[in-house]
Scaffold this active site. Structure first.
Site, PDB file in Angstrom:
ATOM      1  N   HIS A   1       5.205  -1.542   3.088  1.00  0.00           N
ATOM      2  CA  HIS A   1       4.415  -1.516   4.345  1.00  0.00           C
ATOM      3  C   HIS A   1       2.778  -1.604   3.828  1.00  0.00           C
ATOM      4  O   HIS A   1       2.416  -1.158   2.887  1.00  0.00           O
ATOM      5  CB  HIS A   1       4.455   0.030   5.178  1.00  0.00           C
ATOM      6  CG  HIS A   1       3.538   0.097   6.110  1.00  0.00           C
ATOM      7  ND1 HIS A   1       3.319  -0.895   7.201  1.00  0.00           N
ATOM      8  CD2 HIS A   1       2.595   1.119   6.347  1.00  0.00           C
ATOM      9  CE1 HIS A   1       2.344  -0.415   7.943  1.00  0.00           C
ATOM     10  NE2 HIS A   1       1.993   0.719   7.642  1.00  0.00           N
TER      11      HIS A   1
ATOM     12  N   ASN B   1      -3.249  -3.817   8.837  1.00  0.00           N
ATOM     13  CA  ASN B   1      -2.030  -2.894   8.988  1.00  0.00           C
ATOM     14  C   ASN B   1      -1.185  -3.175  10.282  1.00  0.00           C
ATOM     15  O   ASN B   1      -1.869  -3.060  11.261  1.00  0.00           O
ATOM     16  CB  ASN B   1      -2.375  -1.576   8.679  1.00  0.00           C
ATOM     17  CG  ASN B   1      -1.032  -0.620   9.033  1.00  0.00           C
ATOM     18  OD1 ASN B   1      -0.116  -0.920   9.706  1.00  0.00           O
ATOM     19  ND2 ASN B   1      -1.064   0.721   8.792  1.00  0.00           N
TER      20      ASN B   1
ATOM     21  N   CYS C   1       5.238   3.322  11.625  1.00  0.00           N
ATOM     22  CA  CYS C   1       5.228   2.261  10.670  1.00  0.00           C
ATOM     23  C   CYS C   1       6.402   1.872   9.874  1.00  0.00           C
ATOM     24  O   CYS C   1       6.515   0.922   9.171  1.00  0.00           O
ATOM     25  CB  CYS C   1       4.052   2.224   9.899  1.00  0.00           C
ATOM     26  SG  CYS C   1       2.417   2.015  10.668  1.00  0.00           S
TER      27      CYS C   1
END
Ligand code: COA
Length: 326
Positions: A253, A283, A113
């Site tokens: 993020h 996500n 990520c």
């Protein structure tokens, strides 16, 4: 002296939406639990025949248009992804073929990520070295393809998407001010896909034991992410001498609103400086920050001279921060 600026942004999410209410019918969970523990309301999921490069191509085309460039103007494509179309060739090469960027070299970066910020740093340094002029940076993932849809600990979290930025060179002091990248491989088991690589190649046994799906120690990641991103933002601000109060936007993020809120609280960041897209997309791994940036840009909210701070964490473990003057 050469500087790297962001000349255009783009993003794309697939059409199909899975709401929390739809998940209630698939696993033992509730809309209320997911909303309050994560901030997620729904996520977009790629079709069976839609690969990561298909999403990346749409984000890339949108970013090229925003920058006023053609695919043939690109001299490099860097794609951050953990869900490549296949083990090799790289997803970057697939994108290059599909957008017909004949002059561009292409490769992928694997930093989970945090990958978008790793790609941004590599692109920034290659532009500052004078070697490249027009670089396409992509964060693109289809985590739905490696998600165990029977595991309520993980499947509520993830969605698919792609984001893109075009990096260009100019003499004026603008654009990427700094990036800081961090890794701690000692914590690799906190978040991983155990099989499918050279350690445990795909076999009947790995499939039966569901080893091709994401496994995660959610609680430990939660705590580590808050500390890591807080410190990474402090490091970014102090390295360029910009007080945290003077930063206009914080693009995190998008993993969990509780993680973002905890970092914001520690650094006294007001809510109105933190654009959120997690409620709509979940996500989306490497894509979450460039998607959020694209929405901020296309909604006309970010203005020339604004300071934008990025902060990410993910499997590896990896974490990172960057500061950009718009
Ligand atoms: N629906 C309902 N209950 C659930 C659930 C779900 N989808 N998932 C877990 N639970 C249950 C657990 O089984 C546990 O029950 P128990 O107390 O009876 O054992 C309870 O809810 C609390 O679980 P816990 O794991 O402590 O919840 P949490 O508040 O830590 O939230 C996460 C879980 C995953 C949302 C949170 O830890 C998180 O976001 N971690 C970071 C993960 C991440 O960002 N990963 C990607 C990194 S890029």
């Amino acid at each position: 002296m050469k500087y790297t600026y962001i000349a255009g942004t783009g993003s794309y999410v697939p059409d199909e939406i899975i709401s929390n209410f739809a998940l209630e019918k698939m696993i033992d969970t509730s809309d209320e639990w997911i909303r309050t523990r994560t901030g997620i309301v729904e996520r977009h999921i790629a079709r069976k025949d839609e690969a990561t490069s298909d999403l990346a191509v749409k984000a890339a085309q949108s970013a090229l248009e925003d920058a006023g460039l053609e695919a043939n103007d690109l001299d490099l494509i860097i794609t951050a992804t953990v869900t490549p179309d296949m083990l090799f060739p790289s997803t970057g090469c697939m994108v290059q073929k599909k957008i017909d960027a004949r002059k561009a070299a292409a490769f992928d970066i694997s930093a989970a990520c945090s990958g978008f910020l790793y790609a941004l740093e590599v692109g920034d340094q290659l532009i500052k070295s004078g070697q490249y002029q027009n670089i396409l940076i992509l964060g693109a993932d289809t985590l739905s393809k490696i998600t165990d849809w029977t595991d309520r600990n993980t499947c509520i979290l993830f969605g698919d998407g792609a984001g893109a930025v075009i990096l260009r060179t100019r003499e004026k002091e603008q654009g990427v001010l700094c990036s800081h990248l961090y890794s701690d491989g000692a914590m690799s088991e906190m978040l991983q896909v155990p099989a499918g690589g050279s350690l445990r190649p795909a076999s009947e046994e790995t499939v039966q034991n569901r080893l091709h799906y994401i496994t995660m120690k959610g609680n430990e990641i939660f705590k580590t992410a808050i500390k890591a991103m807080t410190e990474a933002i402090e490091q970014a601000a102090s390295s360029v001498g910009i007080p945290i109060d003077n930063i206009d936007f914080f693009i995190f993020h998008q993993a969990n609103t509780r993680i973002i809120n905890a970092v914001a609280q520690r650094l006294s960041i007001p809510e109105n400086k933190i654009p959120l897209t997690i409620q709509k997309y979940g996500n989306t791994s490497t894509a979450s920050m460039p998607i959020t940036l694209d929405e901020l840009n296309k909604n006309g909210k970010v203005h020339q001279g604004d300071i934008v701070c990025f902060a990410a964490f993910g499997g590896g473990l990896t974490w990172a921060s960057s500061l950009v003057r718009w």
